[in-house]
Design a protein around this motif. Structure first.
Motif, short mmCIF file in Angstrom:
data_model
loop_
_atom_site.label_atom_id
_atom_site.label_comp_id
_atom_site.label_asym_id
_atom_site.label_seq_id
_atom_site.Cartn_x
_atom_site.Cartn_y
_atom_site.Cartn_z
N ARG A 82 0.81 -1.23 0.00
CA ARG A 82 0.15 -0.04 0.09
C ARG A 82 1.01 1.16 0.02
O ARG A 82 0.56 2.28 -0.64
CB ARG A 82 -1.04 0.03 1.10
CG ARG A 82 -1.86 -1.30 1.02
CD ARG A 82 -2.81 -1.20 2.27
NE ARG A 82 -3.86 0.06 2.04
CZ ARG A 82 -4.94 0.05 1.25
NH1 ARG A 82 -5.30 -1.21 0.76
NH2 ARG A 82 -5.85 0.94 1.26
N ALA A 83 1.87 1.21 0.61
CA ALA A 83 2.82 2.36 0.50
C ALA A 83 3.32 2.56 -0.66
O ALA A 83 3.49 3.75 -1.19
CB ALA A 83 3.86 2.20 1.79
N GLU A 84 3.82 1.40 -1.37
CA GLU A 84 4.60 1.55 -2.54
C GLU A 84 3.45 1.90 -3.47
O GLU A 84 3.95 2.54 -4.71
CB GLU A 84 5.39 0.22 -2.99
CG GLU A 84 6.46 0.09 -1.93
CD GLU A 84 7.44 -0.98 -2.22
OE1 GLU A 84 8.50 -1.01 -1.65
OE2 GLU A 84 6.85 -1.98 -3.22
N ALA A 85 2.17 1.65 -3.30
CA ALA A 85 1.16 2.02 -4.24
C ALA A 85 0.89 3.54 -4.46
O ALA A 85 0.98 4.20 -5.32
CB ALA A 85 0.09 1.43 -4.04
N ASP A 86 0.87 4.06 -3.25
CA ASP A 86 1.00 5.22 -2.89
C ASP A 86 2.06 6.18 -3.60
O ASP A 86 1.81 7.07 -4.35
CB ASP A 86 0.91 5.88 -1.46
CG ASP A 86 -0.23 5.52 -0.65
OD1 ASP A 86 -1.39 5.30 -1.32
OD2 ASP A 86 -0.30 5.44 0.58
N ASP A 87 3.49 5.64 -3.29
CA ASP A 87 4.35 6.44 -3.98
C ASP A 87 4.44 6.24 -5.76
O ASP A 87 4.69 7.32 -6.15
CB ASP A 87 5.57 5.57 -3.37
CG ASP A 87 7.02 6.30 -4.16
OD1 ASP A 87 7.08 7.60 -4.09
OD2 ASP A 87 7.58 5.55 -4.80
N ALA A 88 3.92 4.98 -6.11
CA ALA A 88 3.93 4.94 -7.57
C ALA A 88 2.83 6.02 -8.08
O ALA A 88 3.19 6.54 -9.00
CB ALA A 88 3.23 3.50 -7.92
N VAL A 89 1.67 6.05 -7.39
CA VAL A 89 0.70 7.15 -7.83
C VAL A 89 1.42 8.59 -7.93
O VAL A 89 0.97 9.34 -8.69
CB VAL A 89 -0.73 6.95 -7.09
CG1 VAL A 89 -1.59 8.25 -7.41
CG2 VAL A 89 -1.31 5.55 -7.62
N ALA A 90 2.03 8.71 -6.89
CA ALA A 90 2.55 10.06 -6.59
C ALA A 90 3.55 10.32 -7.89
O ALA A 90 3.66 11.43 -8.39
CB ALA A 90 3.43 10.22 -5.41
#
Length: 527
Positions: A111-119
């Motif tokens: 979930r943290a890496e998905a947040d970063d990917a979207v950013a």
């Protein structure tokens, strides 16, 4: 310089044909030289390119060329971009990537890496709705982990499935689509094994590595690991790499520009849009329900497979005897609710705001004599969403045409009689895909389920589409929940409180899928 309008369309967009990926985003002059031009045999065959937009294991961390201007220019010039995020890897990866996730932290890491990917995607100007591929390199279920010397057993499969499921769910929360890149023999194999399961949220697209030299998106292994019907028109195949077995191709040159690339074959189409049922506006159908003990209203966001954690969107709703979703009445881009006040019979519109409601508007009086108050969409053919209701004293079904302001209804139209024998009336959108909106209702005594097809001005002759529904309650059209192009139905099994989704097939339903439990009368109605 490309047009900014190029980025308003989600990547990669519809495309079938050759593509490539390489570690570092090539310079713009290389991209121009390599872009395929129909009829020009001196140009490359490629029109799609993989771009590594982020991740703690990305091999080319600088990516000097990968800027918003570069992305916009390539989109404008006709390139289809395949964004890749090379984040943490399984603890039993066979690669040399040092950042890894374990069973204990797979979900939170994803979930943290998905947040970063979207950013990272947004920073590059990629449109909401774009697909981002999680790059999970090949992993082993035998031997030992090269870093921690932990045993590599089949437990790593569950760990990867957890990571990818949470990655996908989080991307859906944020309005992006999920892709999954992996080896055919590890990651793809494990995703195939749970393709029909609701335990894990399925990725929307797959990109598999199979170095067989075959420029096809089909699996050529015998027997097949990836069935042809799975992720149809939602897949990419990496079929040749500079490091793959001979005959490997170390470099390619077009227009005087040379690159070392992986060759890919692409066959992707956009997912069908969700026509209705998307209250929070992230592109996926969701569910609203009232907690009867408190009168609180909760939103359960859908992710294409099941429902995520609920959020409070209203309180004090126990004074309402009917609550139903009504589509986007005021045309502000958000779904709305209507509710009947028990004490007065007044009908109220609650304009949706994605996370709650704007101030309510009274849109009718004297509705205590009506039951099965149900939104139907534009059933009358005037482009405004309508309302249906059954008059309890007579059993007549009435259509109430919506108006242009969304603040009331035109003169009611009687559509039929005998409706006191029916229950669980719900709008299901264009269920049979004939271009008109349809209804579903149950014969209370027998449990037969009927499809009432819309005609553009009303409803046509009904067709029985299922039996045995006496054990179910709160039948609710949920739109195209999994975005496969067909509208679905959800319902609660009264005796158990289990929530099931019934996948629509146009004229019938597929095998029902369990998508939740604990849905007793303490959570009612479903909207």
């Amino acid at each position: 310089m490309g047009s900014a309008a190029a980025l308003s369309v989600p990547s990669p967009g519809p495309f079938a044909g050759p593509g490539f990926d390489t570690c570092e985003a090539p310079a713009s002059d290389v991209m121009t030289a390599w872009l395929h031009k129909d009829g020009d045999l001196s140009t490359s065959p490629y029109s799609a390119v993989g771009i590594y937009l982020g991740g703690n294991n990305r091999a080319c961390p600088t990516q000097a060329n990968l800027t918003p201007t570069w992305v916009n220019d390539q989109r404008s010039n006709g390139w289809h971009l395949l964004p890749v995020y090379l984040g943490s890897q399984p603890y039993c990866t066979t690669s040399s990537k040092i950042h890894r996730f374990t069973a204990a932290n797979a979900a939170t890491t994803a979930r943290a890496e998905a947040d970063d990917a979207v950013a990272q995607a947004r920073a590059l100007g990629l449109a909401t709705g774009s697909t981002i591929f999680s790059d999970i390199e090949n992993y082993s279920t035998t031997g030992q982990d090269s870093l921690s010397h932990a045993a590599c057993t089949t437990a790593v499969t569950t760990t990867v499935l957890t990571y990818q499921s949470q990655w996908t769910a989080r991307l859906h929360d944020l309005g992006f689509l999920s892709g999954f890149y992996s080896s055919l023999g590890s990651g793809i194999r494990d995703q195939v094994a749970v393709y029909g399961s609701t335990a894990y949220v399925r990725p929307d697209y797959v990109w598999f590595a199979r170095y067989d030299g075959s420029a096809s998106v089909l699996d050529t292994t015998v027997p097949k690991i990836l069935p042809d019907a799975y992720w149809l028109h939602r897949r990419v195949k990496q079929y040749r790499s500079p490091t793959s077995p001979p005959p490997s191709i170390l470099t390619e040159t077009y227009g005087g520009k040379t690159l070392s690339v992986d060759r890919d074959q692409v066959d992707v189409r956009p997912l069908p849009p969700t026509a209705f049922g998307d209250f929070n506006g992230n592109g996926w159908s969701d569910l609203i329900t009232r907690q009867t003990s408190t009168g609180s209203l909760y939103l359960y966001p859908g992710n294409g497979t099941k429902f995520g954690g609920r959020s409070l969107i209203g309180s004090g709703w126990n004074g309402m005897s009917v609550i139903t979703r009504f589509g986007d009445v005021n045309r502000d881009g958000h779904e709305d609710l209507i509710a009947r006040e028990r004490a007065t019979g007044a009908l109220w519109l609650y304009p949706g705001a994605g996370t709650g409601f704007a101030p309510r508007v009274k849109i009718g009086v004297g509705w205590n004599g009506m039951r099965e108050i149900t939104p139907s969409g534009d059933l009358s053919g005037d482009s405004y969403p309508d309302l249906l209701a059954v008059q309890a004293s007579t059993g007549y079904l009435y259509l109430y045409p919506g108006n242009s302001t969304g603040t009331g209804f035109g003169r009611s139209i009687r559509l039929g009689s005998g409706w006191n024998a029916m229950s669980e009336l719900t709008g299901v959108g264009d269920f049979n895909k004939d271009g008109h909106l349809d209804l579903v209702a149950r014969t209370t005594a027998t449990g037969d389920l009927w499809l009432y097809p819309g005609t553009g001005t009303g409803i046509g002759a009904r067709t029985r589409i299922s039996t045995g529904w006496t054990t179910m309650r709160d039948l609710t059209g949920v739109g195209d929940f999994d975005r496969d192009g067909f509208n679905d139905l959800i319902a609660v099994e009264s005796a158990t409180g289990k929530l099931f989704r019934y996948p629509g097939h146009g004229t019938s339903f597929g095998t029902r899928l369990l998508v939740g439990s604990g849905w007793t009368t303490a959570l009612a109605p479903l909207l």
